[in-house]
Design a protein around this motif. Structure first.
Motif, PDB file in Angstrom:
ATOM      1  N   ILE A 321      40.293  46.680  45.293  1.00  0.00           N
ATOM      2  CA  ILE A 321      39.128  46.166  44.559  1.00  0.00           C
ATOM      3  C   ILE A 321      38.821  47.021  43.331  1.00  0.00           C
ATOM      4  CG2 ILE A 321      36.633  45.752  44.718  1.00  0.00           C
ATOM      5  CD1 ILE A 321      37.230  45.232  47.787  1.00  0.00           C
ATOM      6  N   LEU A 322      38.860  48.346  43.497  1.00  0.00           N
ATOM      7  CA  LEU A 322      38.464  49.233  42.404  1.00  0.00           C
ATOM      8  C   LEU A 322      39.503  49.296  41.290  1.00  0.00           C
ATOM      9  CD1 LEU A 322      36.674  52.091  44.359  1.00  0.00           C
ATOM     10  CD2 LEU A 322      35.670  50.217  43.041  1.00  0.00           C
ATOM     11  N   LEU A 323      40.755  49.003  41.584  1.00  0.00           N
ATOM     12  CA  LEU A 323      41.747  48.875  40.513  1.00  0.00           C
ATOM     13  C   LEU A 323      41.375  47.701  39.605  1.00  0.00           C
ATOM     14  CD1 LEU A 323      45.108  49.534  42.431  1.00  0.00           C
ATOM     15  CD2 LEU A 323      44.159  50.907  40.559  1.00  0.00           C
ATOM     16  N   PHE A 324      40.762  46.692  40.203  1.00  0.00           N
ATOM     17  CA  PHE A 324      40.260  45.557  39.440  1.00  0.00           C
ATOM     18  C   PHE A 324      39.053  45.980  38.600  1.00  0.00           C
ATOM     19  CE2 PHE A 324      37.779  41.349  39.773  1.00  0.00           C
ATOM     20  CZ  PHE A 324      38.323  40.866  38.601  1.00  0.00           C
ATOM     21  N   TYR A 325      38.207  46.829  39.173  1.00  0.00           N
ATOM     22  CA  TYR A 325      37.013  47.306  38.464  1.00  0.00           C
ATOM     23  C   TYR A 325      37.380  48.068  37.188  1.00  0.00           C
ATOM     24  CZ  TYR A 325      33.011  46.241  41.495  1.00  0.00           C
ATOM     25  OH  TYR A 325      32.000  45.600  42.173  1.00  0.00           O
ATOM     26  N   VAL A 326      38.377  48.913  37.278  1.00  0.00           N
ATOM     27  CA  VAL A 326      38.712  49.738  36.110  1.00  0.00           C
ATOM     28  C   VAL A 326      39.555  48.974  35.095  1.00  0.00           C
ATOM     29  CG1 VAL A 326      38.582  51.883  37.420  1.00  0.00           C
ATOM     30  CG2 VAL A 326      40.787  50.721  37.193  1.00  0.00           C
ATOM     31  N   ASN A 327      40.001  47.746  35.463  1.00  0.00           N
ATOM     32  CA  ASN A 327      40.823  46.953  34.548  1.00  0.00           C
ATOM     33  C   ASN A 327      40.129  45.709  34.031  1.00  0.00           C
ATOM     34  OD1 ASN A 327      43.705  48.020  34.206  1.00  0.00           O
ATOM     35  ND2 ASN A 327      43.378  48.242  36.407  1.00  0.00           N
ATOM     36  N   GLY A 328      38.917  45.459  34.492  1.00  0.00           N
ATOM     37  CA  GLY A 328      38.219  44.261  34.032  1.00  0.00           C
ATOM     38  C   GLY A 328      36.835  44.200  34.635  1.00  0.00           C
ATOM     39  N   ALA A 329      36.050  43.274  34.178  1.00  0.00           N
ATOM     40  CA  ALA A 329      34.681  43.123  34.666  1.00  0.00           C
ATOM     41  C   ALA A 329      34.639  42.079  35.777  1.00  0.00           C
ATOM     42  CB  ALA A 329      33.764  42.715  33.519  1.00  0.00           C
ATOM     43  N   PRO A 330      34.271  42.455  37.021  1.00  0.00           N
ATOM     44  CA  PRO A 330      34.236  41.500  38.126  1.00  0.00           C
ATOM     45  C   PRO A 330      33.080  40.526  38.065  1.00  0.00           C
ATOM     46  CG  PRO A 330      33.439  43.638  38.843  1.00  0.00           C
ATOM     47  CD  PRO A 330      33.931  43.810  37.433  1.00  0.00           C
ATOM     48  N   MET A 336      34.787  37.940  49.868  1.00  0.00           N
ATOM     49  CA  MET A 336      36.182  37.520  49.775  1.00  0.00           C
ATOM     50  C   MET A 336      36.583  37.032  48.381  1.00  0.00           C
ATOM     51  SD  MET A 336      38.830  37.707  51.501  1.00  0.00           S
ATOM     52  CE  MET A 336      38.117  38.013  53.113  1.00  0.00           C
ATOM     53  N   PRO A 337      35.734  36.300  47.636  1.00  0.00           N
ATOM     54  CA  PRO A 337      36.115  35.920  46.267  1.00  0.00           C
ATOM     55  C   PRO A 337      36.426  37.122  45.388  1.00  0.00           C
ATOM     56  CG  PRO A 337      34.251  34.605  46.978  1.00  0.00           C
ATOM     57  CD  PRO A 337      34.460  35.650  48.033  1.00  0.00           C
ATOM     58  N   LEU A 338      35.713  38.233  45.589  1.00  0.00           N
ATOM     59  CA  LEU A 338      35.992  39.448  44.825  1.00  0.00           C
ATOM     60  C   LEU A 338      37.368  39.991  45.169  1.00  0.00           C
ATOM     61  CD1 LEU A 338      35.318  41.818  42.988  1.00  0.00           C
ATOM     62  CD2 LEU A 338      33.977  42.827  44.856  1.00  0.00           C
ATOM     63  N   ALA A 342      40.558  40.225  42.658  1.00  0.00           N
ATOM     64  CA  ALA A 342      41.207  41.518  42.428  1.00  0.00           C
ATOM     65  C   ALA A 342      42.708  41.423  42.637  1.00  0.00           C
ATOM     66  CB  ALA A 342      40.612  42.578  43.353  1.00  0.00           C
ATOM     67  N   VAL A 343      43.114  40.731  43.687  1.00  0.00           N
ATOM     68  CA  VAL A 343      44.541  40.577  43.991  1.00  0.00           C
ATOM     69  C   VAL A 343      45.223  39.720  42.927  1.00  0.00           C
ATOM     70  CG1 VAL A 343      46.173  39.542  45.613  1.00  0.00           C
ATOM     71  CG2 VAL A 343      44.266  40.923  46.466  1.00  0.00           C
ATOM     72  N   GLN A 344      44.568  38.626  42.559  1.00  0.00           N
ATOM     73  CA  GLN A 344      45.149  37.737  41.548  1.00  0.00           C
ATOM     74  C   GLN A 344      45.294  38.450  40.209  1.00  0.00           C
ATOM     75  OE1 GLN A 344      42.956  34.097  41.004  1.00  0.00           O
ATOM     76  NE2 GLN A 344      44.810  32.960  40.440  1.00  0.00           N
ATOM     77  N   ASN A 345      44.321  39.288  39.887  1.00  0.00           N
ATOM     78  CA  ASN A 345      44.368  40.052  38.641  1.00  0.00           C
ATOM     79  C   ASN A 345      45.520  41.050  38.638  1.00  0.00           C
ATOM     80  OD1 ASN A 345      42.949  41.166  36.086  1.00  0.00           O
ATOM     81  ND2 ASN A 345      43.150  42.972  37.379  1.00  0.00           N
ATOM     82  N   GLY A 351      49.950  37.358  45.526  1.00  0.00           N
ATOM     83  CA  GLY A 351      49.122  38.261  46.316  1.00  0.00           C
ATOM     84  C   GLY A 351      48.152  37.543  47.227  1.00  0.00           C
ATOM     85  N   ILE A 352      47.770  36.315  46.857  1.00  0.00           N
ATOM     86  CA  ILE A 352      46.836  35.554  47.683  1.00  0.00           C
ATOM     87  C   ILE A 352      47.434  35.299  49.067  1.00  0.00           C
ATOM     88  CG2 ILE A 352      45.531  33.405  47.881  1.00  0.00           C
ATOM     89  CD1 ILE A 352      44.554  35.202  45.647  1.00  0.00           C
ATOM     90  N   TYR A 353      48.747  35.093  49.129  1.00  0.00           N
ATOM     91  CA  TYR A 353      49.401  34.829  50.412  1.00  0.00           C
ATOM     92  C   TYR A 353      49.342  36.059  51.319  1.00  0.00           C
ATOM     93  CZ  TYR A 353      51.175  30.580  48.232  1.00  0.00           C
ATOM     94  OH  TYR A 353      51.258  29.358  47.614  1.00  0.00           O
ATOM     95  N   VAL A 354      49.495  37.226  50.731  1.00  0.00           N
ATOM     96  CA  VAL A 354      49.422  38.463  51.521  1.00  0.00           C
ATOM     97  C   VAL A 354      48.018  38.645  52.081  1.00  0.00           C
ATOM     98  CG1 VAL A 354      49.675  40.979  51.477  1.00  0.00           C
ATOM     99  CG2 VAL A 354      51.238  39.538  50.158  1.00  0.00           C
ATOM    100  N   ILE A 355      47.008  38.431  51.234  1.00  0.00           N
ATOM    101  CA  ILE A 355      45.625  38.572  51.671  1.00  0.00           C
ATOM    102  C   ILE A 355      45.299  37.557  52.761  1.00  0.00           C
ATOM    103  CG2 ILE A 355      43.235  38.234  50.950  1.00  0.00           C
ATOM    104  CD1 ILE A 355      44.332  40.941  50.220  1.00  0.00           C
ATOM    105  N   THR A 356      45.781  36.332  52.608  1.00  0.00           N
ATOM    106  CA  THR A 356      45.532  35.302  53.615  1.00  0.00           C
ATOM    107  C   THR A 356      46.143  35.697  54.950  1.00  0.00           C
ATOM    108  OG1 THR A 356      45.500  33.582  51.916  1.00  0.00           O
ATOM    109  CG2 THR A 356      45.817  32.871  54.197  1.00  0.00           C
ATOM    110  N   PHE A 357      47.374  36.229  54.913  1.00  0.00           N
ATOM    111  CA  PHE A 357      48.010  36.705  56.149  1.00  0.00           C
ATOM    112  C   PHE A 357      47.178  37.808  56.789  1.00  0.00           C
ATOM    113  CE2 PHE A 357      50.551  40.090  58.101  1.00  0.00           C
ATOM    114  CZ  PHE A 357      51.086  39.403  59.179  1.00  0.00           C
ATOM    115  N   ALA A 358      46.698  38.733  55.965  1.00  0.00           N
ATOM    116  CA  ALA A 358      45.897  39.842  56.479  1.00  0.00           C
ATOM    117  C   ALA A 358      44.622  39.329  57.146  1.00  0.00           C
ATOM    118  CB  ALA A 358      45.549  40.812  55.353  1.00  0.00           C
TER     119      ALA A 358
END
Length: 498
Positions: A321-330, A336-338, A342-345, A351-358
């Motif tokens: 999540i925080l890698l997304f924070y330092v690379n863009g404005a959430p 879960m949308p956050l 973050a994964v899509q970014n 990456g969505i498939y990995v998160i869904t599996f998790a």
């Protein structure tokens, strides 16, 4: 309905923000000092005790590692993903730091409650061990009525509330892939599949639960951690900025004292404590099921489970999540949308498939772990095969309806019931903690002599009567020589009589 949701929401807020958080902090700090920070002193032993084989065989006996996986299955749920995102979005990145702090303090509470559960565990008809707060409340304090109150609150919380919510989270994770998800019929199909798989596991008994979680928990954890590690390595240049963000927010004066109930400290502490469940009275139900030679061994194993949950899994989510924070404005994203943004970014649609599996793996493992806790407490109230059959059917119904519904009121009620059991457990382990300290001293003394620690209740002066710790070291040693199956029969026949 709006009235009841509003009322339970207010009760939930007061109970957790102004009472439970402080009780758990005080208990964790006290136990850390009294055990001389067992969570750090015996960090190596937390891993070595997992290799220990079952000391007593039985149809439903589980090993130390299997008991750890059952408790970790319940601890590690969708809250480790969406919950961390909510903590960061509402409290700020500094909430992650306070989650780390509380996992270190709360680990001592986990050691104490799990060691107590081992000391006062009981042996069932099928060779399984059962135990937990309800059991040590009855045996050590002689207050069965309070044990029943605890057991009822846990059953309502885990079997109905939390399992319905985990099933809902599992089903809703597929919304991204299915247009008009709610009306598509897909939720019904998913609910049916989840219910069938749940029934296959819980009707198979404690041993099947232990075997399943021993497989699914390592797989899901390693997959998720691997994804987080790859994401971190590919964005290595941003890692210093992530840690700078965490520490700057954690010690920001306005973040700490600006509206204390919603401050970065309180939110971080709440998410950390209620993610790893240290001191809450749930994990001891799994800890008691392990067949070990000394209660402190499973206490140490459950301490490791706290670190796995918060210091490892939650940190992985925070990094994503925080890698997304330092690379863009959430923006206003939360939960879960956050995480999905973050994964899509970071890696795109894949990456969505990995998160869904998790999410699916975490949610399903939590359903099984939560059921295990509830069954143990049902048997405490009344151990009846017909009642157990009806209860298992009701649990499957709760999973099915959870996967097809939204449970706002159930979420608040589950939180309140968990708060009740947590308050009871904290005061009880503060009273009984001296026996966990004595067990730890006995463990330490034997380790210093180069022995594999074996617990004998008679060596602890004044210890209230126990059912499972009368076998001396000499008999255990003899059992290993005559053979596991023959020894197990002898012990099973005479265990309670001893």
């Amino acid at each position: 309905m709006e009235f009841w949701v509003s009322l339970t929401d207010q009760i939930d807020t007061v109970m957790y923000t102004y009472l439970l958080v402080f009780l758990l902090i005080i208990a964790g700090a006290y136990f850390s000092v009294r055990t001389k920070f067992v969570q750090f002193r015996y960090f190596k032993d937390m891993f070595t005790v997992l290799t220990e084989k079952k000391h007593v065989d039985g149809h439903d006996a589980v090993s130390s590692f299997q008991a750890l996986m059952v408790s970790t299955a319940s601890r590690v749920g969708t809250g480790n993903i969406a919950g961390v995102a909510t903590a960061i979005a509402t409290g700020g990145p500094g909430a992650v730091f306070w989650m780390w702090v509380m996992s270190m303090i709360g680990a001592a509470s986990a050691f104490v409650e799990s060691t107590l559960a081992q000391i006062w565990k009981v042996r069932g008809e099928d060779g399984e061990f059962r135990g937990g707060p309800a059991y040590y409340i009855e045996q050590a304090l002689g207050m069965r009525w309070l044990g029943v109150v605890f057991a009822v609150s846990l059953i309502l919380c885990f079997a109905v509330g939390f399992n319905g919510l985990q099933a809902y989270n599992l089903a809703s994770s597929f919304e991204y892939f299915v247009p008009n998800f709610a009306t598509s019929g897909v939720p019904f199909v998913i609910a049916t599949l989840v219910t069938v798989f749940t029934a296959m596991i819980i009707f198979g008994g404690v041993k099947r639960i232990g075997v399943l979680t021993s497989f699914i928990v390592p797989v899901m954890a390693l997959t998720y951690l691997g994804f987080g590690l790859v994401l971190t390595v590919t964005h290595l240049s941003d890692v210093p900025a992530v840690f700078a963000l965490i520490f700057a927010s954690a010690f920001d004066f306005n973040s700490i004292f600006g509206g204390f109930a919603g401050s970065v400290v309180v939110i971080g502490i709440k998410r950390g404590l209620f993610s790893n469940e240290a001191g809450m009275g749930s994990a001891p139900n799994a800890a008691a099921s392990a067949s070990v030679s000394h209660p402190a061994k499973q206490g140490l194993a459950q301490t490791l489970s706290v670190f796995i949950d918060t210091a490892v899994i939650c940190t992985c989510s925070a990094m994503i999540i925080l890698l997304f924070y330092v690379n863009g404005a959430p923006g206003d994203l939360n939960g879960m949308p956050l995480v999905q943004a973050a994964v899509q970014n970071a890696v795109g649609e894949a990456g969505i498939y990995v998160i869904t599996f998790a999410i699916v793996a975490f949610a399903f493992s939590s359903i099984i772990g939560n059921y295990f806790y509830a069954e143990s407490n049902l048997k405490f109230i009344k151990n009846n095969r017909i009642l157990l059959l009806v209860f298992r059917c009701c649990c499957c119904v709760a999973v099915f309806f959870g996967a097809t519904s939204s449970f706002n009121l159930a979420w608040n009620l589950a939180d309140i019931f968990m708060g009740i059991e947590a308050i009871i457990n904290i005061f009880v382990i503060l009273i009984l903690g001296k026996w966990a300290f004595a067990a730890l001293e006995d463990y330490s003394a034997q380790k210093k002599k180069g022995l594999d620690p074996v617990f004998e209740a008679s060596r602890i002066e004044g210890l209230p009567e126990t059912q499972c710790w009368a076998t001396p070291r000499e008999k255990l040693d003899h059992m290993e020589h005559v053979g596991a199956s023959e020894a197990a029969k002898k012990v099973a026949d005479g265990f309670l009589r001893e």
